[in-house]
Design an enzyme around this catalytic site. Sequence first.
Site, PDB file in Angstrom:
ATOM      1  N   HIS A 222       0.801  -1.230   0.000  1.00  0.00           N
ATOM      2  CA  HIS A 222       0.000   0.000   0.000  1.00  0.00           C
ATOM      3  C   HIS A 222       0.830   1.275   0.000  1.00  0.00           C
ATOM      4  O   HIS A 222       0.290   2.368  -0.132  1.00  0.00           O
ATOM      5  CB  HIS A 222      -0.934   0.036   1.214  1.00  0.00           C
TER       6      HIS A 222
HETATM    7  C1  UD1 Z   1      -1.588   6.237   5.119  1.00  0.00           C
HETATM    8  C2  UD1 Z   1      -0.224   6.701   5.616  1.00  0.00           C
HETATM    9  C3  UD1 Z   1       0.753   5.545   5.621  1.00  0.00           C
HETATM   10  C4  UD1 Z   1       0.201   4.368   6.394  1.00  0.00           C
HETATM   11  C5  UD1 Z   1      -1.196   4.010   5.881  1.00  0.00           C
HETATM   12  C6  UD1 Z   1      -1.784   2.928   6.764  1.00  0.00           C
HETATM   13  C7  UD1 Z   1       0.258   9.043   5.040  1.00  0.00           C
HETATM   14  C8  UD1 Z   1       1.069   9.941   4.182  1.00  0.00           C
HETATM   15  N1  UD1 Z   1       0.310   7.739   4.737  1.00  0.00           N
HETATM   16  O1  UD1 Z   1      -1.424   5.816   3.784  1.00  0.00           O
HETATM   17  O2  UD1 Z   1       1.969   5.957   6.224  1.00  0.00           O
HETATM   18  O3  UD1 Z   1       1.066   3.285   6.218  1.00  0.00           O
HETATM   19  O4  UD1 Z   1      -2.033   5.163   5.931  1.00  0.00           O
HETATM   20  O5  UD1 Z   1      -2.766   2.212   6.092  1.00  0.00           O
HETATM   21  O6  UD1 Z   1      -0.391   9.499   5.929  1.00  0.00           O
HETATM   22  N2  UD1 Z   1      -8.837   5.386   0.878  1.00  0.00           N
HETATM   23  C9  UD1 Z   1     -10.113   4.865   0.841  1.00  0.00           C
HETATM   24  N3  UD1 Z   1     -10.745   4.640   2.033  1.00  0.00           N
HETATM   25  C10 UD1 Z   1     -10.176   4.914   3.237  1.00  0.00           C
HETATM   26  C11 UD1 Z   1      -8.891   5.461   3.250  1.00  0.00           C
HETATM   27  C12 UD1 Z   1      -8.232   5.682   2.063  1.00  0.00           C
HETATM   28  O7  UD1 Z   1     -10.669   4.601  -0.230  1.00  0.00           O
HETATM   29  O8  UD1 Z   1     -10.812   4.679   4.278  1.00  0.00           O
HETATM   30  C13 UD1 Z   1      -8.145   5.586  -0.404  1.00  0.00           C
HETATM   31  C14 UD1 Z   1      -8.352   6.983  -0.989  1.00  0.00           C
HETATM   32  O9  UD1 Z   1      -8.397   6.868  -2.374  1.00  0.00           O
HETATM   33  C15 UD1 Z   1      -7.078   7.694  -0.592  1.00  0.00           C
HETATM   34  C16 UD1 Z   1      -6.053   6.577  -0.628  1.00  0.00           C
HETATM   35  O10 UD1 Z   1      -6.744   5.424  -0.200  1.00  0.00           O
HETATM   36  O11 UD1 Z   1      -6.762   8.753  -1.472  1.00  0.00           O
HETATM   37  C17 UD1 Z   1      -4.845   6.818   0.264  1.00  0.00           C
HETATM   38  O12 UD1 Z   1      -5.269   7.103   1.604  1.00  0.00           O
HETATM   39  P1  UD1 Z   1      -4.336   8.001   2.547  1.00  0.00           P
HETATM   40  O13 UD1 Z   1      -4.909   8.049   3.898  1.00  0.00           O
HETATM   41  O14 UD1 Z   1      -4.032   9.297   1.898  1.00  0.00           O
HETATM   42  O15 UD1 Z   1      -2.958   7.231   2.553  1.00  0.00           O
HETATM   43  P2  UD1 Z   1      -2.653   5.693   2.832  1.00  0.00           P
HETATM   44  O16 UD1 Z   1      -2.138   5.101   1.579  1.00  0.00           O
HETATM   45  O17 UD1 Z   1      -3.818   5.053   3.479  1.00  0.00           O
HETATM   46  N1  UDP Z   2      -4.071  -4.833   9.261  1.00  0.00           N
HETATM   47  C1  UDP Z   2      -5.381  -5.244   9.445  1.00  0.00           C
HETATM   48  N2  UDP Z   2      -6.105  -5.652   8.343  1.00  0.00           N
HETATM   49  C2  UDP Z   2      -5.586  -5.681   7.080  1.00  0.00           C
HETATM   50  C3  UDP Z   2      -4.239  -5.262   6.925  1.00  0.00           C
HETATM   51  C4  UDP Z   2      -3.525  -4.837   8.017  1.00  0.00           C
HETATM   52  O1  UDP Z   2      -5.887  -5.237  10.562  1.00  0.00           O
HETATM   53  O2  UDP Z   2      -6.295  -6.047   6.140  1.00  0.00           O
HETATM   54  C5  UDP Z   2      -3.320  -4.348  10.435  1.00  0.00           C
HETATM   55  C6  UDP Z   2      -2.009  -5.070  10.655  1.00  0.00           C
HETATM   56  O3  UDP Z   2      -2.194  -6.155  11.541  1.00  0.00           O
HETATM   57  C7  UDP Z   2      -1.141  -3.999  11.272  1.00  0.00           C
HETATM   58  C8  UDP Z   2      -1.688  -2.712  10.712  1.00  0.00           C
HETATM   59  O4  UDP Z   2      -2.971  -3.010  10.175  1.00  0.00           O
HETATM   60  O5  UDP Z   2      -1.301  -3.984  12.677  1.00  0.00           O
HETATM   61  C9  UDP Z   2      -0.776  -2.207   9.636  1.00  0.00           C
HETATM   62  O6  UDP Z   2      -1.378  -1.221   8.924  1.00  0.00           O
HETATM   63  P1  UDP Z   2      -0.837  -0.751   7.508  1.00  0.00           P
HETATM   64  O7  UDP Z   2      -0.085  -1.836   6.847  1.00  0.00           O
HETATM   65  O8  UDP Z   2      -1.995  -0.177   6.798  1.00  0.00           O
HETATM   66  O9  UDP Z   2       0.101   0.472   7.898  1.00  0.00           O
HETATM   67  P2  UDP Z   2       1.640   0.621   8.276  1.00  0.00           P
HETATM   68  O10 UDP Z   2       1.939  -0.251   9.425  1.00  0.00           O
HETATM   69  O11 UDP Z   2       2.435   0.280   7.052  1.00  0.00           O
HETATM   70  O12 UDP Z   2       1.777   2.069   8.575  1.00  0.00           O
END
Ligand code: UD1
Ligand code: UDP
Length: 381
Positions: A222
């Site tokens: 992601h």
């Molecule tokens: C964010 C964090 C990342 C973290 C991740 C955990 C930043 C810069 N990045 O990345 O460090 O690892 O969260 O999962 O803050 N979207 C949906 N539904 C949701 C949320 C997001 O559809 O509930 C989609 C939207 O199109 C959005 C994209 O995902 O534009 C990215 O979401 P965003 O929160 O900006 O960044 P993450 O990739 O989730």
């Molecule tokens: N996780 C979850 N469901 C999923 C994928 C991840 O509950 O489908 C949990 C996972 O166990 C971990 C956390 O989400 O604790 C990690 O989140 P993510 O990979 O989105 O973010 P990151 O750790 O890279 O910031």
Amino acid sequence: MKIVNIIGARPQFIKYVPVSKAIEKINASGHPVRDVLVHTGQHYDYSMSKIFFDELGIKEPDYHLGVGSGPHGMQTASVLQKTEEVCLQERPDIVVVYGDTNSTLGGALASAKLHVPIAHVEAGLRSFNKCMPEEINRILTDHISSVLFCPTNAAVDNLCREGFEVRAVNGGPPHISSPLIINTGDVMYDALLYSLKIAEEKSSVLRDLDIAPKTYRVLTVHRAENTDNEVNFKEIIDFVNDTSSGSSILFPMHPRTRKVYENIRTKFSGNVRIIGPVGYFDFLTLVKNSELVMTDSGGLQKEAYWLKVPCVTLRHETEWVETVQSGWNVLYRDYKGSHRPSEAEGLLYGDGRAAERIVETLIGSFECRKCPSGGAHGGPF
Ligand code: UD1
Ligand code: UDP
């Protein structure tokens, strides 16, 4: 004492759980601590947000900022602007931010400008890759915080290299220019220890998906630097396809990735089963019973280590260097087809009591003794 906790993205809900439990424990002991919970709204799908509140018993947020998705500037600015309003309203003794998301930086900036002390949970991590938005967020947050709760010694060392000085906890009131730095251990380990037993009892995910233990691999991708760069994403897809023929792969796909994947030509082979994001208990169950994890997630690299599942990290560097040093994790360019260390090593990420240390420190160093009923220090606002 009044603590404002700011969370907004999936891993932050999980990190907050042990901290909230430690606060509850302090309250039960007769020491009043108000936990004001702010959900920025960065993540909002049921499977990215509410499922964690429901499963893990996280209380209803006191404030929901509803920032949603958007470009970095817009998202971070929205958190900044709306957190400022919360701080002016609540006048907390300290604001606690978690990890390295835009919610982390926006919340920290708002607090710093109002001279509200900030505690950064998961401080000191570095990838040394400033193309990652997370690296910018964590560096800036560390440098405006008054207390830096590090999960590892490597994180403490990173801070020392940036000019921070580690000093004794009782060496005077913490300050932005001279913050407290403490290796507390990792709150995600606390969360995992708390949740594993419940997951064992509650999760039926293997049955629901009709998969048997140790017959499949778990994949997650992601990170923006992987999904939003077509060359990198294609390289990862090719890697997974090339190294996993004959293996079943389960991919709970992040919504960011799904949007990109629908529009690119390169596809995973037929052995990759794509499902939506799952809840924490199901996810832990899936990881624990897998034979290999392939991921660019920060949290998952450690969960694989704790659950004794070998991990391949789909990145060119990792902040969680201990998992690589221990032999349980390998960067994908170094993957030679298998790696199975004999045993997981000791307590690389603490002893499961990180959150208790965090809350004890917050009370010991930031409680406003002049107004024990909670409220402003006086002055900074
Ligand atoms: C964010 C964090 C990342 C973290 C991740 C955990 C930043 C810069 N990045 O990345 O460090 O690892 O969260 O999962 O803050 N979207 C949906 N539904 C949701 C949320 C997001 O559809 O509930 C989609 C939207 O199109 C959005 C994209 O995902 O534009 C990215 O979401 P965003 O929160 O900006 O960044 P993450 O990739 O989730
Ligand atoms: N996780 C979850 N469901 C999923 C994928 C991840 O509950 O489908 C949990 C996972 O166990 C971990 C956390 O989400 O604790 C990690 O989140 P993510 O990979 O989105 O973010 P990151 O750790 O890279 O910031």
